[in-house]
Every structure is written in structure tokens, then in C-alpha cells.
Design an enzyme around this catalytic site. Structure first.
Site, PDB file in Angstrom:
ATOM      1  N   GLY A   1       0.793   2.145   0.617  1.00  0.00           N
ATOM      2  CA  GLY A   1       0.685   1.508   1.923  1.00  0.00           C
ATOM      3  C   GLY A   1      -0.444   2.113   2.709  1.00  0.00           C
ATOM      4  O   GLY A   1      -1.256   2.894   2.188  1.00  0.00           O
ATOM      5  N   GLY A   2      -0.497   1.775   4.001  1.00  0.00           N
ATOM      6  CA  GLY A   2      -1.579   2.260   4.844  1.00  0.00           C
ATOM      7  C   GLY A   2      -1.555   3.760   5.035  1.00  0.00           C
ATOM      8  O   GLY A   2      -2.573   4.361   5.377  1.00  0.00           O
ATOM      9  N   MET A   3      -0.374   4.395   4.827  1.00  0.00           N
ATOM     10  CA  MET A   3      -0.253   5.828   5.044  1.00  0.00           C
ATOM     11  C   MET A   3      -0.446   6.629   3.770  1.00  0.00           C
ATOM     12  O   MET A   3      -0.393   7.854   3.793  1.00  0.00           O
ATOM     13  CB  MET A   3       1.104   6.152   5.666  1.00  0.00           C
ATOM     14  CG  MET A   3       1.192   5.668   7.087  1.00  0.00           C
ATOM     15  SD  MET A   3       2.794   5.786   7.897  1.00  0.00           S
ATOM     16  CE  MET A   3       3.673   7.025   7.036  1.00  0.00           C
TER      17      MET A   3
ATOM     18  N   ASP B   1       9.649   6.149  12.454  1.00  0.00           N
ATOM     19  CA  ASP B   1       9.411   5.004  11.563  1.00  0.00           C
ATOM     20  C   ASP B   1      10.646   4.751  10.693  1.00  0.00           C
ATOM     21  O   ASP B   1      10.532   4.557   9.490  1.00  0.00           O
ATOM     22  CB  ASP B   1       8.180   5.256  10.696  1.00  0.00           C
ATOM     23  CG  ASP B   1       7.631   3.975  10.065  1.00  0.00           C
ATOM     24  OD1 ASP B   1       7.940   2.877  10.570  1.00  0.00           O
ATOM     25  OD2 ASP B   1       6.902   4.066   9.064  1.00  0.00           O
TER      26      ASP B   1
ATOM     27  N   LYS C   1       3.830  12.494  -2.443  1.00  0.00           N
ATOM     28  CA  LYS C   1       3.192  11.581  -1.486  1.00  0.00           C
ATOM     29  C   LYS C   1       1.790  12.102  -1.201  1.00  0.00           C
ATOM     30  O   LYS C   1       1.613  13.282  -0.856  1.00  0.00           O
ATOM     31  CB  LYS C   1       3.987  11.498  -0.191  1.00  0.00           C
ATOM     32  CG  LYS C   1       3.512  10.398   0.748  1.00  0.00           C
ATOM     33  CD  LYS C   1       4.402  10.298   1.972  1.00  0.00           C
ATOM     34  CE  LYS C   1       4.087   9.054   2.780  1.00  0.00           C
ATOM     35  NZ  LYS C   1       4.568   7.823   2.182  1.00  0.00           N
TER      36      LYS C   1
ATOM     37  N   GLY D   1       4.793   3.527  -4.965  1.00  0.00           N
ATOM     38  CA  GLY D   1       4.687   2.996  -3.606  1.00  0.00           C
ATOM     39  C   GLY D   1       3.295   3.194  -3.060  1.00  0.00           C
ATOM     40  O   GLY D   1       2.626   4.186  -3.362  1.00  0.00           O
TER      41      GLY D   1
ATOM     42  N   VAL E   1       2.716   6.977  -3.128  1.00  0.00           N
ATOM     43  CA  VAL E   1       3.824   7.794  -3.625  1.00  0.00           C
ATOM     44  C   VAL E   1       3.856   7.662  -5.142  1.00  0.00           C
ATOM     45  O   VAL E   1       3.827   6.544  -5.678  1.00  0.00           O
ATOM     46  CB  VAL E   1       5.173   7.352  -3.029  1.00  0.00           C
ATOM     47  CG1 VAL E   1       6.303   8.234  -3.569  1.00  0.00           C
ATOM     48  CG2 VAL E   1       5.143   7.428  -1.510  1.00  0.00           C
TER      49      VAL E   1
END
Length: 511
Positions: free
Chosen positions: A19-21, A138, A39, A17, A24
Site C-alpha cells: 500500500g501507500g505506507m 488507523d 514491514k 501486502g 509486508v
């Protein structure tokens, strides 16, 4: 294969995974020889300046510590957390199954009893989380896993809270924390968030499971946020008439614009879902990934084979506790606080307070210092529910002794207001802040002015959270004028207020 070793023991394997954060990865724990999920977050990439990155590191460790206190089978287990080079890392249990977004995509339509079962399991998780209190911020299908036995696991608890260091804070890219499609009106406006914010996201998620789409979509994030503020959702029975009326009514309540019009908590939502759940022993699909299974066959083995039960140890009589040495315990508390072991310090302080009161008297200086440290450490450890009565008691005792305008009395009351805000009681927090404000507004000392500005900021955010957008924005505008006059155009508070107001104007140009 990546091969990078994190924290000296976790070897990254496959990227699952991004993304912007952050990213993973699946990884292997070299010490315990097990598969885990790791993460990775980059503080510099997220926060920009080095000082902001340091603050994010501090918050990250604290949030992981608070999150790890929540014990619930519907939450992914946190094994470890720390920093490795420029990255922060969070090590979690590896969860097999499919995320809820993929699970939904594979069903057309998604069976409404499945949607009820998913929502009921999420309510059980949210009830435990909000009791801490923690707000997820979220909640969305990508942050929910459906395991092969049908149980639901919630991911990323606390991560959004770390990245959103204040309810008005934006990332350096100017993007709001959270996912616009699942964002409550108060979150979209940059107001204070609470458990009611997660309930709105649950309503969006439940609407999506029942109808196949989120209630508010659009080509831009701002367009979506504007629809959250002002458009009514389409009742799901117009799309799927077979959905029970009670379920449609519950979804509409969860999606109320005003947080006070939503259910009082996840427990109430669960009680409304309970009559719609499949009864125990009812027939259902025999295959995996059926979220009704935990209700039809609770705790049944999966796959169906016997599991040898562990033999409990024989009961034993615990020894009588020894009388605590208060002086030695105080020294130990100081050591624990110096090491950052807040949970241990809280337990020790709570244990020695009765002994100290018996030895020195409830109103002695020793007990008051210990009680003050206890309340402060509870807040630092995120245990606001336990801190609140301690702070109220301290405030009452100090006010009786030194008066309502005493600085220590006011500090206790301010901390109590912060607890109320964190516990999701915006009206009580707002009333307490407003009662405190006159004591600081008329002061001339710099610290009094700073506290007055801070309280006015909190009042504005709480007004936004309660749906009074006009009053909240007016409060923040007035604060911006005064803060710029006192601190200049480049002060951090001024910059934060300008960003918050610009975001609100972008979401709702009518304000």
C-alpha cells in the site's frame, strides 16, 4: 521468492501486502529459524526531502520502542526494528488467520454476537494501548486479524503515528494519514487526535460488521470526510432489526461528531458490550475463526489436545537490595542516554531518586536536576502518564522559588500541557496552553515568539479536535497571517498552516 536479506538475518519470502505506507513480506529469521512478518517503509518515498526522511527515521525507531512496551495478547508482537539501505523495517510475529475485512466478506450477514466479540477484544487492546498512551490512528478491518482460535490481533500500532509527524501534517502527495472511511471528524479536519479518535474508528468498524457497509461512503475521499463531519449515520437496526437496541445505541454514541459525547474510554465501551457477549460454555460453531470462542471457552486449547504445562521454578528469597551509589548511577544514566537506551535510563532514574533525596534532601540541586532529567526522559520515552505529576511538581517548586513567569517554570508547564494533550484530555490541555500564552505573547525574544506561535498552533488544533471548527480555523488563519509577516511565505510553519487550512477548506467549503 524474493531472497533479499534485511538486517543481516531476515530473508524475505512472499509479498503479502502492499500500500501507500509500504510493503509486508513473510520472511525467515535466520538466527532463530522461524517465520516472521517484515514491514518495509521507504522514508524518502513517504517524506520527500532528505531532512524529512531523517526525521521519520528518528520517529520510527522511537515509536517502535514505545510500541514494544505494550504487552497485550491482542497486539502483534514486535521482534525487531531498524533500517536497511533506504528502507525502514519492522519485524513482527507472523499471524495465521484472516484479516477482518476478509472474515466479514465471507459472512452474509456477519453474526451480531461475532461483531460484539470482535469489538470487545478490540476494546481490551485499545484500553492497554491508550494507557501508554498511544493512539492507533488507523484502526480498520485490514489492520485486524482473526486467528484460527477466534482471538483478534491488532496490527500496525504506531505506524500511522510515525508517518503523521504532526496532527496537521500531510504526506508529500497531499493525502491525509489514515483511511477516510474510518476517520473521525477531528482527524478529518486536521485537529489533535486522542483515544477518542480510535473510539470513533471502532464505531465505524462495528457499524460495518453489523450492517455490511461503513456508515459513510462516497466516490471521493473529500466527499467521505465531509459526510463524517455533517451526516448522521443510519441506525443499524433499520438494516438489521435483530441487532439489540443497546448495541445500536452504543454504535451511535461511538459515532458522535463531538468527541466529548463519545464514551469516556475503551473500558466503558467494554462494559456496555459485556452483557451482550455469549456466556461461558454457551454452544457455538465448532469451526475455526469464531471470535466468540475466547469468551465461551476462555484459554481452551486449540485444536483440542492437551498441552503440557511448564513446571514453575521453586520460589526463592530475593537478596536485600544494596544501597545505590548515586554518583555512579548518574554516570550510568548519562551513558544510557548517550546510547539511546531511554527505558533503562528511566528505570535507573526512578530508582535512584529516593536515595538521592535521602542523601541530599528533597529540595537539593542534585535531586532537582535528577527529577528534571527523569521527567524529560519519561517524555522522550513516551511515558506521559508518569511524566505529568513530575512536571507539575517541578513547576510548583520552581514557581514558588522564582515566580510564575520564570522561563523554567513556564517550560515545565508547557511540557505538562503536552502530556495532557497526549493523554487525550483536550479540554485540560487547551486551558493550560491558554494560561501560558500571555507569558510568551508579550515577550520580544525570538524564542518567546517561536513558543507563542507553537502554543497558538496547538490551541487551534485542539479547538478543531473538540468540534469547534470555526474557532479552530480562525485561530489558524490568524496564526498564518502573523507567521507569514514574521517569517516570510516559505517558512515551514507557514507552509504547514497553508496545507492544513486548504485541507479544511476542501473537506468543508463552508468554513
Amino acid at each position: 521468492m524474493n531472497g533479499r536479506v534485511i538486517g543481516g538475518r531476515y530473508e524475505l519470502s512472499t509479498l503479502i501486502g502492499q500500500g501507500g505506507m509500504g510493503q509486508v513480506w513473510t520472511a525467515y529469521d535466520g538466527r532463530l529459524d522461524r517465520r516472521v512478518a517484515v514491514k518495509l517503509l521507504s522514508p524518502v518515498a513517504i517524506s520527500g526531502p532528505a531532512t524529512a526522511a531523517q526525521e521519520l527515521r528518528r520517529r520510527f525507531v522511537r515509536e517502535c520502542r514505545v510500541t514494544a512496551q505494550v504487552g497485550h495478547p491482542g497486539l502483534v508482537t514486535v521482534h525487531d526494528a531498524g533500517s536497511d539501505g533506504d528502507d525502514l523495517y519492522l519485524v513482527m510475529q507472523y499471524v495465521e488467520g484472516a484479516d477482518l475485512a476478509d472474515h466479514l466478506a465471507e459472512q452474509d450477514p456477519y453474526p451480531w454476537p461475532w461483531a460484539v466479540s470482535v469489538a470487545a477484544q478490540l476494546c481490551a487492546v485499545l484500553a492497554a494501548v491508550h494507557a501508554v498512551p498511544i493512539v492507533h490512528r488507523d484502526l480498520k478491518p485490514r489492520n485486524v486479524m482473526v486467528r484460527p482460535d477466534g482471538t483478534v490481533i491488532v496490527l500496525d500500532l504506531g505506524v500511522a503515528s510515525v508517518l503523521d509527524t504532526d496532527t496537521t501534517r500531510l504526506t508529500h502527495t497531499g493525502s491525509p494519514i489514515g483511511s477516510p472511511a474510518y476517520m473521525a471528524p477531528e482527524q478529518a479536519m486536521g485537529g489533535a487526535v486522542g483515544p477518542y479518535t480510535d473510539l470513533y474508528a471502532l464505531g465505524v468498524l462495528l457499524h460495518e460488521l453489523l450492517s455490511g457497509n461503513v456508515p459513510f461512503a462516497g466516490s471521493t475521499a473529500l466527499g467521505v470526510l465531509h459526510r463524517h463531519l455533517y451526516e448522521a449515520p443510519v441506525p443499524v437496526r433499520r438494516i438489521r432489526p435483530e441487532v439489540p437496541e443497546a448495541l445500536e445505541a452504543l454504535v451511535l454514541r461511538l459515532l458522535a461528531k463531538d468527541p466529548l459525547a463519545r464514551p469516556s474510554g475503551a473500558q466503558e465501551v467494554y462494559e456496555h458490550l459485556l452483557p451482550l457477549l455469549p456466556p461461558r460454555g454457551a454452544p457455538g460453531p465448532s469451526g475455526p475463526l469464531d471470535p466468540t470462542r475466547p469468551f465461551r471457552r476462555p484459554h481452551a486449547p486449540w485444536p483440542d489436545h492437551a498441552v503440557q504445562a511448564a513446571v514453575p521454578p521453586p520460589p526463592s528469597v530475593p537478596p536485600a537490595p544494596a544501597k545505590p551509589d548515586v554518583a555512579a548511577a548518574v554516570d550510568e544514566v548519562k551513558r544510557l542516554l548517550g546510547e539511546g537506551s531511554l527505558t533503562q535510563a528511566v528505570d535507573m532514574l526512578g530508582g535512584i531518586l529516593p536515595a538521592a533525596a535521602a542523601e541530599h534532601g528533597e529540595h537539593s540541586p542534585v535531586v532537582r536536576i535528577l527529577r528534571k532529567q527523569y521527567a524529560s526522559t519519561l517524555m522522550d520515552d513516551g511515558q506521559y502518564r508518569r511524566a505529568l505529576p513530575e512536571l507539575r511538581r517541578l513547576a510548583e517548586d520552581r514557581a514558588a522559588e522564582a515566580g510564575p513567569a520564570d522561563p523554567q517554570t513556564l517550560q515545565f508547564r508547557y511540557d505538562a500541557a503536552q502530556c495532557l494533550e497526549q493523554l487525550g484530555d483536550p479540554s485540560a490541555a487547551l486551558a493550560e496552553y491558554r494560561a501560558l500564552l500571555p507569558y510568551f505573547e508579550h515577550g520580544t525574544a525570538p524564542d518567546q515568539q517561536t513558543r507563542a506561535f507553537d502554543i497558538r498552533h496547538r490551541v487551534g488544533l485542539l479547538l478543531l479536535a473538540m468540534g469547534d471548527h470555526g474557532a479552530g480555523r480562525a485561530q489558524l488563519r490568524a496564526l498564518l497571517f502573523d507567521a507569514e509577516r514574521v517569517h516570510g511565505a516559505y517558512h515551514p510553519l507557514v507552509a504547514d498552516l497553508r496545507r492544513a487550512l486548504a485541507r479544511q477548506q476542501a473537506v468543508d467549503p463552508r468554513l
